[in-house]
Write a protein that holds these residues in place. Sequence first.
Motif, PDB file in Angstrom:
ATOM      1  N   LYS A 166       7.393 -23.882  10.181  1.00 24.64           N
ATOM      2  CA  LYS A 166       8.589 -24.710  10.032  1.00 24.64           C
ATOM      3  C   LYS A 166       8.426 -25.706   8.882  1.00 24.64           C
ATOM      4  O   LYS A 166       7.315 -26.091   8.535  1.00 24.64           O
ATOM      5  CB  LYS A 166       8.855 -25.491  11.320  1.00 24.64           C
ATOM      6  N   VAL A 167       9.564 -26.113   8.340  1.00 23.09           N
ATOM      7  CA  VAL A 167       9.633 -27.241   7.417  1.00 23.09           C
ATOM      8  C   VAL A 167      10.500 -28.280   8.110  1.00 23.09           C
ATOM      9  O   VAL A 167      11.646 -28.007   8.465  1.00 23.09           O
ATOM     10  CB  VAL A 167      10.229 -26.842   6.054  1.00 23.09           C
ATOM     11  N   LYS A 168       9.914 -29.449   8.345  1.00 20.90           N
ATOM     12  CA  LYS A 168      10.613 -30.512   9.065  1.00 20.90           C
ATOM     13  C   LYS A 168      11.025 -31.612   8.097  1.00 20.90           C
ATOM     14  O   LYS A 168      10.211 -32.101   7.307  1.00 20.90           O
ATOM     15  CB  LYS A 168       9.707 -31.092  10.147  1.00 20.90           C
TER      16      LYS A 168
ATOM     17  N   VAL B 167      14.934 -37.376   1.006  1.00 20.27           N
ATOM     18  CA  VAL B 167      14.483 -37.000   2.344  1.00 20.27           C
ATOM     19  C   VAL B 167      13.051 -36.484   2.224  1.00 20.27           C
ATOM     20  O   VAL B 167      12.707 -35.799   1.260  1.00 20.27           O
ATOM     21  CB  VAL B 167      15.428 -35.954   2.994  1.00 20.27           C
ATOM     22  N   SER B 168      12.221 -36.860   3.175  1.00 21.70           N
ATOM     23  CA  SER B 168      10.836 -36.393   3.206  1.00 21.70           C
ATOM     24  C   SER B 168      10.763 -35.071   3.952  1.00 21.70           C
ATOM     25  O   SER B 168      11.614 -34.768   4.787  1.00 21.70           O
ATOM     26  CB  SER B 168       9.947 -37.420   3.906  1.00 21.70           C
ATOM     27  N   TYR B 169       9.732 -34.287   3.640  1.00 18.86           N
ATOM     28  CA  TYR B 169       9.530 -33.027   4.353  1.00 18.86           C
ATOM     29  C   TYR B 169       8.043 -32.777   4.561  1.00 18.86           C
ATOM     30  O   TYR B 169       7.204 -33.317   3.841  1.00 18.86           O
ATOM     31  CB  TYR B 169      10.156 -31.844   3.591  1.00 18.86           C
ATOM     32  N   SER B 170       7.729 -31.963   5.558  1.00 20.49           N
ATOM     33  CA  SER B 170       6.358 -31.513   5.790  1.00 20.49           C
ATOM     34  C   SER B 170       6.406 -30.180   6.537  1.00 20.49           C
ATOM     35  O   SER B 170       7.348 -29.907   7.279  1.00 20.49           O
ATOM     36  CB  SER B 170       5.562 -32.544   6.599  1.00 20.49           C
ATOM     37  N   THR B 171       5.389 -29.368   6.304  1.00 21.56           N
ATOM     38  CA  THR B 171       5.306 -28.084   6.998  1.00 21.56           C
ATOM     39  C   THR B 171       4.620 -28.279   8.346  1.00 21.56           C
ATOM     40  O   THR B 171       3.815 -29.197   8.523  1.00 21.56           O
ATOM     41  CB  THR B 171       4.526 -27.050   6.161  1.00 21.56           C
TER      42      THR B 171
END
Length: 96
Positions: free
Chosen positions: A68-70, A18-22
Amino acid sequence: SLRFPVVLDRPSSRTVTVSYSTVNGTAAAPGDYVASAGTVSFPPGSTVQYISVPLVDDASREGVENFKVKLSSPVFATLAPLGIGVGTIIDNDPAL
């Protein structure tokens, strides 16, 4: 740094990614935390991995802030509704 657990509801026999970004909130990169993005991988059989987001310590009195971290683009998994974690930064600077 703040550590965000990413949890699968059950183990998989496949590698799950899974990818994540702030995402800025009342806390903003680069002044409050280091913007981060990447991919989390779950080897077969594992259910928990962690995302660490470095915080920036400064001498400014700012109060409580958050960001947030999405999560996005899961492979061999489905995201829970929203797929967002909230990080809260508690100010550690003394009152003047």
